[in-house]
Design a protein around this motif. Structure first.
Motif, PDB file in Angstrom:
ATOM      1  N   THR A   1       0.837  -1.199   0.000  1.00  0.00           N
ATOM      2  CA  THR A   1       0.000   0.000   0.000  1.00  0.00           C
ATOM      3  C   THR A   1       0.868   1.243   0.000  1.00  0.00           C
ATOM      4  O   THR A   1       0.542   2.245  -0.613  1.00  0.00           O
ATOM      5  CB  THR A   1      -0.913  -0.004   1.243  1.00  0.00           C
ATOM      6  N   HIS A   2       2.014   1.196   0.670  1.00  0.00           N
ATOM      7  CA  HIS A   2       2.953   2.321   0.755  1.00  0.00           C
ATOM      8  C   HIS A   2       4.358   1.745   0.668  1.00  0.00           C
ATOM      9  O   HIS A   2       4.619   0.662   1.190  1.00  0.00           O
ATOM     10  CB  HIS A   2       2.763   3.064   2.088  1.00  0.00           C
ATOM     11  N   GLY A   3       5.261   2.452  -0.004  1.00  0.00           N
ATOM     12  CA  GLY A   3       6.626   1.964  -0.125  1.00  0.00           C
ATOM     13  C   GLY A   3       7.643   3.081  -0.036  1.00  0.00           C
ATOM     14  O   GLY A   3       7.378   4.204  -0.449  1.00  0.00           O
ATOM     15  N   ASP A   4       8.792   2.793   0.503  1.00  0.00           N
ATOM     16  CA  ASP A   4       9.910   3.726   0.581  1.00  0.00           C
ATOM     17  C   ASP A   4      11.172   2.998   0.144  1.00  0.00           C
ATOM     18  O   ASP A   4      11.430   1.874   0.584  1.00  0.00           O
ATOM     19  CB  ASP A   4      10.119   4.239   2.009  1.00  0.00           C
ATOM     20  N   LEU A   5      11.951   3.629  -0.729  1.00  0.00           N
ATOM     21  CA  LEU A   5      13.259   3.117  -1.112  1.00  0.00           C
ATOM     22  C   LEU A   5      14.276   4.198  -0.769  1.00  0.00           C
ATOM     23  O   LEU A   5      14.110   5.351  -1.156  1.00  0.00           O
ATOM     24  CB  LEU A   5      13.317   2.816  -2.612  1.00  0.00           C
ATOM     25  N   ARG A   6      15.334   3.851  -0.076  1.00  0.00           N
ATOM     26  CA  ARG A   6      16.373   4.819   0.274  1.00  0.00           C
ATOM     27  C   ARG A   6      17.724   4.193  -0.012  1.00  0.00           C
ATOM     28  O   ARG A   6      18.014   3.083   0.433  1.00  0.00           O
ATOM     29  CB  ARG A   6      16.285   5.183   1.750  1.00  0.00           C
ATOM     30  N   PHE A   7      18.547   4.902  -0.789  1.00  0.00           N
ATOM     31  CA  PHE A   7      19.878   4.421  -1.134  1.00  0.00           C
ATOM     32  C   PHE A   7      20.859   5.582  -0.990  1.00  0.00           C
ATOM     33  O   PHE A   7      20.519   6.723  -1.284  1.00  0.00           O
ATOM     34  CB  PHE A   7      19.940   3.942  -2.595  1.00  0.00           C
ATOM     35  N   GLY A   8      22.082   5.285  -0.586  1.00  0.00           N
ATOM     36  CA  GLY A   8      23.144   6.275  -0.659  1.00  0.00           C
ATOM     37  C   GLY A   8      23.540   6.503  -2.111  1.00  0.00           C
ATOM     38  O   GLY A   8      23.834   7.611  -2.534  1.00  0.00           O
ATOM     39  N   HIS A   9      23.511   5.451  -2.911  1.00  0.00           N
ATOM     40  CA  HIS A   9      23.783   5.495  -4.345  1.00  0.00           C
ATOM     41  C   HIS A   9      23.031   4.327  -4.974  1.00  0.00           C
ATOM     42  O   HIS A   9      22.988   3.238  -4.401  1.00  0.00           O
ATOM     43  CB  HIS A   9      25.286   5.363  -4.628  1.00  0.00           C
ATOM     44  N   ALA A  10      22.424   4.550  -6.142  1.00  0.00           N
ATOM     45  CA  ALA A  10      21.663   3.482  -6.790  1.00  0.00           C
ATOM     46  C   ALA A  10      22.002   3.427  -8.272  1.00  0.00           C
ATOM     47  O   ALA A  10      22.156   4.456  -8.919  1.00  0.00           O
ATOM     48  CB  ALA A  10      20.166   3.705  -6.613  1.00  0.00           C
ATOM     49  N   ASN A  11      22.132   2.233  -8.802  1.00  0.00           N
ATOM     50  CA  ASN A  11      22.267   1.979 -10.233  1.00  0.00           C
ATOM     51  C   ASN A  11      21.143   1.034 -10.626  1.00  0.00           C
ATOM     52  O   ASN A  11      20.834   0.103  -9.890  1.00  0.00           O
ATOM     53  CB  ASN A  11      23.601   1.308 -10.575  1.00  0.00           C
ATOM     54  N   ALA A  12      20.550   1.270 -11.775  1.00  0.00           N
ATOM     55  CA  ALA A  12      19.499   0.375 -12.256  1.00  0.00           C
ATOM     56  C   ALA A  12      19.640   0.231 -13.764  1.00  0.00           C
ATOM     57  O   ALA A  12      20.020   1.175 -14.446  1.00  0.00           O
ATOM     58  CB  ALA A  12      18.123   0.928 -11.903  1.00  0.00           C
ATOM     59  N   SER A  13      19.334  -0.929 -14.283  1.00  0.00           N
ATOM     60  CA  SER A  13      19.304  -1.112 -15.723  1.00  0.00           C
ATOM     61  C   SER A  13      18.189  -2.090 -16.047  1.00  0.00           C
ATOM     62  O   SER A  13      17.881  -2.984 -15.262  1.00  0.00           O
ATOM     63  CB  SER A  13      20.644  -1.610 -16.269  1.00  0.00           C
ATOM     64  N   ALA A  14      17.570  -1.885 -17.203  1.00  0.00           N
ATOM     65  CA  ALA A  14      16.496  -2.766 -17.647  1.00  0.00           C
ATOM     66  C   ALA A  14      16.522  -2.807 -19.160  1.00  0.00           C
ATOM     67  O   ALA A  14      16.813  -1.802 -19.813  1.00  0.00           O
ATOM     68  CB  ALA A  14      15.141  -2.250 -17.154  1.00  0.00           C
ATOM     69  N   GLY A  15      16.241  -3.955 -19.730  1.00  0.00           N
ATOM     70  CA  GLY A  15      16.134  -4.060 -21.186  1.00  0.00           C
ATOM     71  C   GLY A  15      14.931  -3.293 -21.697  1.00  0.00           C
ATOM     72  O   GLY A  15      14.948  -2.722 -22.781  1.00  0.00           O
ATOM     73  N   SER A  16      13.874  -3.231 -20.908  1.00  0.00           N
ATOM     74  CA  SER A  16      12.665  -2.502 -21.252  1.00  0.00           C
ATOM     75  C   SER A  16      12.007  -2.072 -19.952  1.00  0.00           C
ATOM     76  O   SER A  16      12.071  -2.789 -18.951  1.00  0.00           O
ATOM     77  CB  SER A  16      11.715  -3.409 -22.036  1.00  0.00           C
TER      78      SER A  16
END
Length: 145
Positions: free
Chosen positions: A53-68
């Protein structure tokens, strides 16, 4: 530990939490589940689903990759000190668009074309049009001054 059949087992823990295995699957059930891994947490799977219902994401540094990537958002706010993007082709569609730039707005392009169905207006304290070649103004009526 109860084992009614070989393919299923349940471990009932004090406080109501349970571990359930069924046909090779593991289910962890509890009012709240915390995972603490000081050195790292790794997961590998062919499919990942998170629902909340509710979400929190916390990072000092984040990398993400996706094909789509496909995202559907009802409302989005982005706050950034700096934003850089590099795109081979950008297509945007909007019902209305409003932009405010406090200082400089600089566009550099190989070619630019504006097509306006209705009225186009440029209002400035001073305006300059420079061309190394010809300047063409074509209209039924041209008013200067």
């Amino acid at each position: 530990l109860s084992r009614a059949d070989e393919a299923q087992a349940t471990v009932q823990l004090p406080g109501g939490a349970r571990l359930v295995t069924q046909e090779g699957s593991l289910s962890i059930e509890g009012r709240q589940i915390d995972i603490a891994a000081p050195a790292g947490l790794h997961a590998r799977t062919s499919q990942l689903t998170l629902e909340a219902t509710h979400g929190d994401l916390r990072f000092g540094h984040a990398n993400a990759s996706a094909g789509s990537f496909t995202g559907v958002v009802g409302e989005m706010q982005l706050f950034a000190r700096n934003l850089r993007s590099q795109v081979d082709r950008l297509v945007q569609k909007a019902r209305s668009s409003f932009r405010t730039v406090a200082e400089l707005d600089d566009l550099r392009a190989g070619r630019t074309r504006w097509e306006v169905e209705g009225h186009a207006q440029l209002h400035a304290r001073q305006a300059t049009v420079l061309a190394e070649g010809s300047v063409k103004i074509d209209g039924q009526r041209i008013e200067l001054g």
